[in-house]
Design a protein around this motif. Structure first.
Motif, mmCIF file in Angstrom:
data_model
loop_
_atom_site.group_PDB
_atom_site.id
_atom_site.type_symbol
_atom_site.label_atom_id
_atom_site.label_comp_id
_atom_site.label_asym_id
_atom_site.label_seq_id
_atom_site.Cartn_x
_atom_site.Cartn_y
_atom_site.Cartn_z
ATOM 1 N N VAL A 176 6.595 35.410 42.110
ATOM 2 C CA VAL A 176 5.425 34.554 42.356
ATOM 3 C C VAL A 176 3.878 35.516 42.184
ATOM 4 N N TYR A 177 3.188 35.153 41.635
ATOM 5 C CA TYR A 177 1.804 35.535 41.317
ATOM 6 C C TYR A 177 0.718 34.501 41.992
ATOM 7 N N PHE A 178 0.029 34.860 43.207
ATOM 8 C CA PHE A 178 -0.974 33.897 43.658
ATOM 9 C C PHE A 178 -2.237 34.627 43.084
ATOM 10 N N ASP A 179 -2.857 33.813 42.290
ATOM 11 C CA ASP A 179 -4.303 34.413 41.698
ATOM 12 C C ASP A 179 -5.282 33.781 42.217
ATOM 13 N N ASN A 180 -6.208 34.668 42.706
ATOM 14 C CA ASN A 180 -7.554 34.289 43.409
ATOM 15 C C ASN A 180 -8.544 34.911 42.286
ATOM 16 N N GLY B 133 -8.258 36.038 38.717
ATOM 17 C CA GLY B 133 -8.377 35.639 36.959
ATOM 18 C C GLY B 133 -8.470 36.978 36.138
ATOM 19 N N SER B 134 -9.131 37.115 35.119
ATOM 20 C CA SER B 134 -9.422 38.195 34.266
ATOM 21 C C SER B 134 -8.436 39.127 34.067
ATOM 22 N N GLU B 135 -8.498 40.213 33.984
ATOM 23 C CA GLU B 135 -7.663 41.434 33.406
ATOM 24 C C GLU B 135 -6.427 41.341 34.383
ATOM 25 N N THR B 136 -6.800 41.318 35.763
ATOM 26 C CA THR B 136 -5.479 41.129 36.414
ATOM 27 C C THR B 136 -4.389 40.280 36.258
ATOM 28 N N LEU B 137 -5.034 39.011 35.876
ATOM 29 C CA LEU B 137 -4.061 38.014 35.328
ATOM 30 C C LEU B 137 -3.155 38.495 34.047
ATOM 31 N N ASP B 138 -4.265 38.983 33.163
ATOM 32 C CA ASP B 138 -3.467 39.382 31.996
ATOM 33 C C ASP B 138 -2.521 40.514 32.195
ATOM 34 N N ALA B 139 -2.661 41.268 32.835
ATOM 35 C CA ALA B 139 -1.612 42.390 33.529
ATOM 36 C C ALA B 139 -0.640 41.874 34.117
ATOM 37 N N VAL B 140 -0.679 40.852 34.863
ATOM 38 C CA VAL B 140 0.546 40.293 35.565
ATOM 39 C C VAL B 140 1.566 39.611 34.583
ATOM 40 N N VAL C 228 6.344 38.637 45.729
ATOM 41 C CA VAL C 228 5.122 37.724 45.805
ATOM 42 C C VAL C 228 3.954 38.868 45.675
ATOM 43 N N LEU C 229 3.181 38.430 44.610
ATOM 44 C CA LEU C 229 2.058 39.373 44.619
ATOM 45 C C LEU C 229 0.682 38.648 44.699
ATOM 46 N N VAL C 230 -0.084 39.020 45.404
ATOM 47 C CA VAL C 230 -1.523 38.309 45.683
ATOM 48 C C VAL C 230 -2.595 39.181 45.430
ATOM 49 N N SER C 231 -3.365 38.414 44.621
ATOM 50 C CA SER C 231 -4.805 39.123 44.389
ATOM 51 C C SER C 231 -5.670 38.746 45.330
ATOM 52 N N ALA C 232 -6.952 39.681 45.594
ATOM 53 C CA ALA C 232 -7.854 39.375 46.500
ATOM 54 C C ALA C 232 -7.096 39.132 48.051
ATOM 55 N N ALA C 233 -6.407 40.237 48.315
ATOM 56 C CA ALA C 233 -5.426 39.908 49.474
ATOM 57 C C ALA C 233 -6.076 40.100 50.739
ATOM 58 N N LEU D 162 -2.796 28.965 40.300
ATOM 59 C CA LEU D 162 -4.173 29.610 40.156
ATOM 60 C C LEU D 162 -4.779 28.813 41.158
ATOM 61 N N CYS D 163 -5.521 29.784 42.034
ATOM 62 C CA CYS D 163 -6.239 29.363 43.211
ATOM 63 C C CYS D 163 -7.780 29.525 42.956
ATOM 64 N N GLY D 164 -8.117 30.620 42.382
ATOM 65 C CA GLY D 164 -9.638 31.016 42.218
ATOM 66 C C GLY D 164 -9.671 31.902 40.791
ATOM 67 N N SER D 165 -11.015 32.110 40.711
ATOM 68 C CA SER D 165 -11.305 33.063 39.557
ATOM 69 C C SER D 165 -12.586 33.809 39.792
ATOM 70 N N ILE D 166 -12.515 34.488 40.982
ATOM 71 C CA ILE D 166 -14.107 35.101 41.397
ATOM 72 C C ILE D 166 -14.589 35.980 40.441
ATOM 73 N N SER D 167 -13.703 36.758 39.608
ATOM 74 C CA SER D 167 -14.255 37.628 38.705
ATOM 75 C C SER D 167 -15.015 36.948 37.791
ATOM 76 N N ASN D 168 -14.823 35.468 37.723
ATOM 77 C CA ASN D 168 -15.856 35.061 36.624
ATOM 78 C C ASN D 168 -16.892 33.812 37.051
ATOM 79 N N TYR D 169 -16.796 33.810 38.311
ATOM 80 C CA TYR D 169 -18.044 32.807 38.764
ATOM 81 C C TYR D 169 -19.521 32.994 38.416
ATOM 82 N N ASN D 170 -19.607 34.572 38.250
ATOM 83 C CA ASN D 170 -21.009 34.839 37.997
ATOM 84 C C ASN D 170 -21.174 35.339 36.835
#
Length: 340
Positions: free
Chosen positions: A222-226, A228-235, A154-159, A247-255
């Motif tokens: 399992v990839y728990f994505d918080n 998005g962006s290039e991290t999701l692409d790499a996964v 299981v891989l988790v971004s924004a861990a 897909l839980c969040g996409s903090i890299s794109n909110y702004n």
């Protein structure tokens, strides 16, 4: 009796990263004799600041994430205490939470919009993290959407964030290998201290595709994505057959000021018979009680570690929210408004 009540309003829709000038603190008067049948007067104790609130600060028309309006007070998940009540199920002194309570020291609220907290020896702030919406997001996002099996990776971004730190710990409880992604040495060490098997510092990475491949040599189940962006692409280049990607969040794109592009590489979902699924935790509302009970036991047994990043005072709400987008937090950020 009346109460002078500070509140925070939205002065302008942020362009790019939010700034303190986008918000304003002013004061209004709240009178106890204005409480009507079915309503309660509450005193704000804790405010939860979360990345998804940034999405509500756009001019959006979305039932799931209702946009804020200019010159009106902001709301989020909060914890409060009942000061007076004209609602049959709530009395003075009860501690309550709401998923949409105003950033205001005193508020008159419909009793039906509040959830009374149980009495136990756990800190109240936990009900804005592991025992509240954040904890339920980690619990159902991983277990119901990710469906991890013993022995899987299981891989988790924004861990090191509020949700991610819980996802990895739950994955370990289910017999999985838990790997995290976080930014900076301090956060990496924090993630490892929670029991994750390892953590990748994305701030040291030049090529995310190669970094994920090296970090997950046996692939990702399992990839728990918080983020998005290039991290999701790499996964997506490194998923195993039958992988699940909540897909839980996409903090890299909110702004972003322009619409985000992607995700790319979705053909890998086809070739790997994989599933990528977005979710809102409200979907699992009927089972919140079960989740809260199980997480409570894990906390009492020491099987899950908490990390509350607590700030103090109404004036700290906006800076604490802004900090989320600059990595200046570890664990769950809450702002304490008044003593318990």
């Amino acid at each position: 009796m009346s109460h002078q009540s500070k509140r925070i309003i939205l002065k302008s829709f942020p362009q790019g990263h939010p700034k303190e000038s986008d918000f304003e603190i002013n004061t209004i008067e709240i009178k106890e004799d204005e409480v009507k049948d079915g309503q309660v007067l509450v005193k704000l104790l804790y405010v939860s600041v979360d990345p998804y609130l940034r999405y509500r600060m756009k001019q959006v028309d979305n039932k799931a994430f209702q946009g804020y309006k200019l010159n009106e007070p902001l709301t989020s998940i909060c914890l409060a205490r009942v000061i007076s009540s004209k609602h049959g199920s709530l009395k003075e002194g009860d501690n309550v939470t709401s998923w949409n309570l105003t950033w205001q020291e005193f508020s008159i609220v419909k009793g039906e919009e509040l959830n009374k907290l149980p009495s136990n020896d756990l800190p109240l702030s936990y009900y804005l993290h592991s025992l509240g919406m954040t904890g339920f997001t980690a619990y159902f996002g991983l277990l119901s959407v990710g469906e991890p099996k013993e022995g899987e990776t299981v891989l988790v971004s924004a861990a090191a964030g509020a949700v991610g730190m819980l996802v990895g710990q739950i994955a370990k409880l289910k017999g999985c290998k838990a790997l995290g992604i976080a930014g900076g040495k301090e956060k990496v060490e924090f993630v490892k201290s929670l029991g994750f098997d390892d953590c990748l510092d994305y701030k040291t990475v030049d090529n995310m595709d190669e970094a994920i491949k090296k970090f997950c040599p046996n692939g990702i189940d399992v990839y728990f994505d918080n983020v998005g962006s290039e991290t999701l692409d790499a996964v997506l280049l490194n998923i195993n057959d039958g992988a699940r990607l909540p897909l839980c969040g996409s903090i890299s794109n909110y702004n972003d000021t322009k619409e985000a592009q992607g995700p790319r590489r979705t053909f890998n979902l086809i070739s790997k018979n994989a599933k990528m699924e977005g979710f809102l935790v409200s979907k699992y509302g009927k089972d919140f009680g079960k989740a809260q009970q199980e997480i409570t036991e894990w906390l009492k047994q020491g099987k899950i570690k908490e990390q509350i990043d607590e700030r103090n005072g109404m004036e700290k709400i906006v800076p604490s929210f802004i900090d989320l987008f600059h990595g200046r937090n570890t664990g769950k950020v809450v702002v304490k408004i008044a003593d318990e």
